[in-house]
Write a protein that holds these residues in place. Structure first.
Motif, PDB file in Angstrom:
ATOM      1  N   TRP C  52      31.602  57.060  68.214  1.00 55.46           N
ATOM      2  CA  TRP C  52      31.926  56.982  69.474  1.00 55.46           C
ATOM      3  C   TRP C  52      31.098  55.472  70.567  1.00 55.46           C
ATOM      4  CZ3 TRP C  52      32.366  61.433  73.065  1.00 55.46           C
ATOM      5  CH2 TRP C  52      32.779  60.867  74.488  1.00 55.46           C
ATOM      6  N   GLY C  53      31.932  54.824  71.392  1.00 54.86           N
ATOM      7  CA  GLY C  53      32.046  53.391  71.523  1.00 54.86           C
ATOM      8  C   GLY C  53      31.873  53.349  72.614  1.00 54.86           C
ATOM      9  N   GLU C  57      30.016  48.966  71.559  1.00 52.84           N
ATOM     10  CA  GLU C  57      28.736  48.946  70.778  1.00 52.84           C
ATOM     11  C   GLU C  57      28.590  50.810  70.579  1.00 52.84           C
ATOM     12  OE1 GLU C  57      25.230  47.529  71.217  1.00 52.84           O
ATOM     13  OE2 GLU C  57      24.892  48.925  73.134  1.00 52.84           O
ATOM     14  N   THR C  58      28.515  51.290  69.161  1.00 47.80           N
ATOM     15  CA  THR C  58      28.711  52.749  68.858  1.00 47.80           C
ATOM     16  C   THR C  58      27.408  53.543  69.907  1.00 47.80           C
ATOM     17  OG1 THR C  58      26.994  52.001  67.154  1.00 47.80           O
ATOM     18  CG2 THR C  58      29.191  52.287  66.087  1.00 47.80           C
TER      19      THR C  58
ATOM     20  N   ILE F  21      35.537  48.058  64.200  1.00 48.92           N
ATOM     21  CA  ILE F  21      36.733  49.214  64.936  1.00 48.92           C
ATOM     22  C   ILE F  21      36.637  48.741  66.851  1.00 48.92           C
ATOM     23  CG2 ILE F  21      38.099  50.916  65.743  1.00 48.92           C
ATOM     24  CD1 ILE F  21      37.823  51.209  62.503  1.00 48.92           C
ATOM     25  N   ILE F  22      35.294  49.360  66.852  1.00 53.43           N
ATOM     26  CA  ILE F  22      34.283  49.509  68.325  1.00 53.43           C
ATOM     27  C   ILE F  22      34.948  47.947  68.989  1.00 53.43           C
ATOM     28  CG2 ILE F  22      32.895  50.169  70.005  1.00 53.43           C
ATOM     29  CD1 ILE F  22      32.063  52.450  68.071  1.00 53.43           C
ATOM     30  N   ARG F  23      33.904  47.104  68.388  1.00 55.79           N
ATOM     31  CA  ARG F  23      33.622  45.785  69.071  1.00 55.79           C
ATOM     32  C   ARG F  23      34.992  45.410  69.074  1.00 55.79           C
ATOM     33  NH1 ARG F  23      31.692  42.941  64.659  1.00 55.79           N
ATOM     34  NH2 ARG F  23      29.611  44.300  64.840  1.00 55.79           N
ATOM     35  N   PRO F  37      34.667  45.448  79.552  1.00 56.85           N
ATOM     36  CA  PRO F  37      33.714  46.161  77.849  1.00 56.85           C
ATOM     37  C   PRO F  37      32.757  47.227  78.363  1.00 56.85           C
ATOM     38  CG  PRO F  37      33.473  43.802  77.722  1.00 56.85           C
ATOM     39  CD  PRO F  37      34.440  43.916  78.941  1.00 56.85           C
ATOM     40  N   GLN F  38      32.495  47.402  79.453  1.00 58.45           N
ATOM     41  CA  GLN F  38      30.974  48.256  79.652  1.00 58.45           C
ATOM     42  C   GLN F  38      31.628  49.167  79.912  1.00 58.45           C
ATOM     43  OE1 GLN F  38      27.900  47.905  78.901  1.00 58.45           O
ATOM     44  NE2 GLN F  38      28.110  45.539  78.012  1.00 58.45           N
ATOM     45  N   THR F  39      32.866  49.659  80.447  1.00 59.73           N
ATOM     46  CA  THR F  39      33.244  50.887  80.636  1.00 59.73           C
ATOM     47  C   THR F  39      34.384  51.015  79.826  1.00 59.73           C
ATOM     48  OG1 THR F  39      34.700  49.467  82.375  1.00 59.73           O
ATOM     49  CG2 THR F  39      32.508  50.860  83.162  1.00 59.73           C
ATOM     50  N   THR F  40      34.823  50.709  78.305  1.00 57.70           N
ATOM     51  CA  THR F  40      35.775  50.796  77.601  1.00 57.70           C
ATOM     52  C   THR F  40      35.159  52.092  76.727  1.00 57.70           C
ATOM     53  OG1 THR F  40      37.103  48.523  77.850  1.00 57.70           O
ATOM     54  CG2 THR F  40      36.649  49.049  75.794  1.00 57.70           C
ATOM     55  N   VAL F  41      35.803  53.001  75.944  1.00 57.69           N
ATOM     56  CA  VAL F  41      35.521  53.909  75.614  1.00 57.69           C
ATOM     57  C   VAL F  41      36.155  54.144  74.048  1.00 57.69           C
ATOM     58  CG1 VAL F  41      35.205  56.332  75.273  1.00 57.69           C
ATOM     59  CG2 VAL F  41      34.280  55.241  77.378  1.00 57.69           C
ATOM     60  N   VAL F  42      35.657  53.724  73.171  1.00 62.84           N
ATOM     61  CA  VAL F  42      36.027  54.008  71.857  1.00 62.84           C
ATOM     62  C   VAL F  42      36.060  55.534  71.091  1.00 62.84           C
ATOM     63  CG1 VAL F  42      37.531  52.630  69.297  1.00 62.84           C
ATOM     64  CG2 VAL F  42      36.628  51.245  71.966  1.00 62.84           C
ATOM     65  N   VAL F  43      36.916  56.505  70.810  1.00 68.39           N
ATOM     66  CA  VAL F  43      36.319  56.899  69.630  1.00 68.39           C
ATOM     67  C   VAL F  43      37.390  57.002  68.884  1.00 68.39           C
ATOM     68  CG1 VAL F  43      36.328  59.984  69.847  1.00 68.39           C
ATOM     69  CG2 VAL F  43      35.827  58.688  72.256  1.00 68.39           C
TER      70      VAL F  43
END
Lengths: 69, 69, 69, 69, 69, 69
Positions: C52-53, C57-58, F21-23, F37-43
């Motif tokens: 989860w990022g 960052e994670t 990947i997340i970065r 970036p502060q509110t970008t979510v990556v799962v």
């Protein structure tokens, strides 16, 4: 109780084709896994070809190129 | 940090109802799991009744049949 | 007929908390949109903090940093 | 073979920007994980600001408030 | 190019059943929509019964109740 | 505020690769769309090769065949 999400490009899929997909997927899960059709949910998303990428390019561009002689 | 996706049929859900769903789900995850509302994301998808299947048929067909006397 | 997917980090969410989330979301959609609880589906995904990022960052890294004095 | 779904608010993302996102994500997975671009699928969903919530409110409301002096 | 996500409860679905689901869904989209099987992606998610809710309760609770005489 | 879901087969993706990947995805959306970036979510979801189908067969079967001389 299965939930199935089918994403295809937006290409004039007809009402009848959607009905066939929903019936087909529901029957498949009944036949293979014994799932109850009454609680099987199928949601179809139609996605613009500008918004669908494969091979690093949009389907719009890919199709345009394939049409060229 | 939770992410919630709510899919409902496209039936004239109002702006106010969407606000209530977003507020309600966010508060629920704060109250039950202690999640920070500031980073809780809720996305609502409204799906055409032709594209939603349950019981092996589209919601469009199911509703038409239920209306018949 | 709504379908709701709740994604949270895997942090020891208990069976009881999951029950509360499912009950809470289902009641919310009944109260706000008049949706039938019997056909409301809620699926909870628990995601490892490495996967989860946020903020580039994670969550694993973010939490490690926040714990440092 | 990766599948990537990118959800952003519907804010006039251009055709060119979509192409860049698709190319960028596909190259990223090739460079980091060695994934074959030919079978990498990227789907972009554009979501109305009324349907996107963060911090317990819709993006529509959040943006209106931020614009106020 | 379709992408299909099938979510079912984690109930000992076998390797062979997964193969059948993948083959069945892929053929269905070829037969109904003329989609190329080579680029049809199917992803199956198996969800713990504690994490799946219907009718406002988890499948775990629902099944325990149904088993009682 | 974007939300990105990356699905790949479960093949020993390392912690460091997940971080990259997340970065990478977060920076991409900042550079192309100006997203915060502060509110970008990556799962990231890692999917067993038995549960991933392409070309009508599982990745498990496809890989076994490709290895044969």
């Amino acid at each position: 109780m299965p939930y199935v999400n089918v994403k295809v490009t937006k290409d004039g899929v007809t009402k009848e084709q959607k009905e066939e997909i929903i019936r087909g997927v529901t029957n498949l899960l009944r036949d293979i896994l014994g799932k109850n059709p009454q609680t099987t949910v199928v949601v179809i998303d139609e996605v613009e070809t500008d918004n669908w990428g494969i091979g690093g390019e949009t389907v719009t561009i890919r199709r345009a190129r394939e049409k060229k002689p």
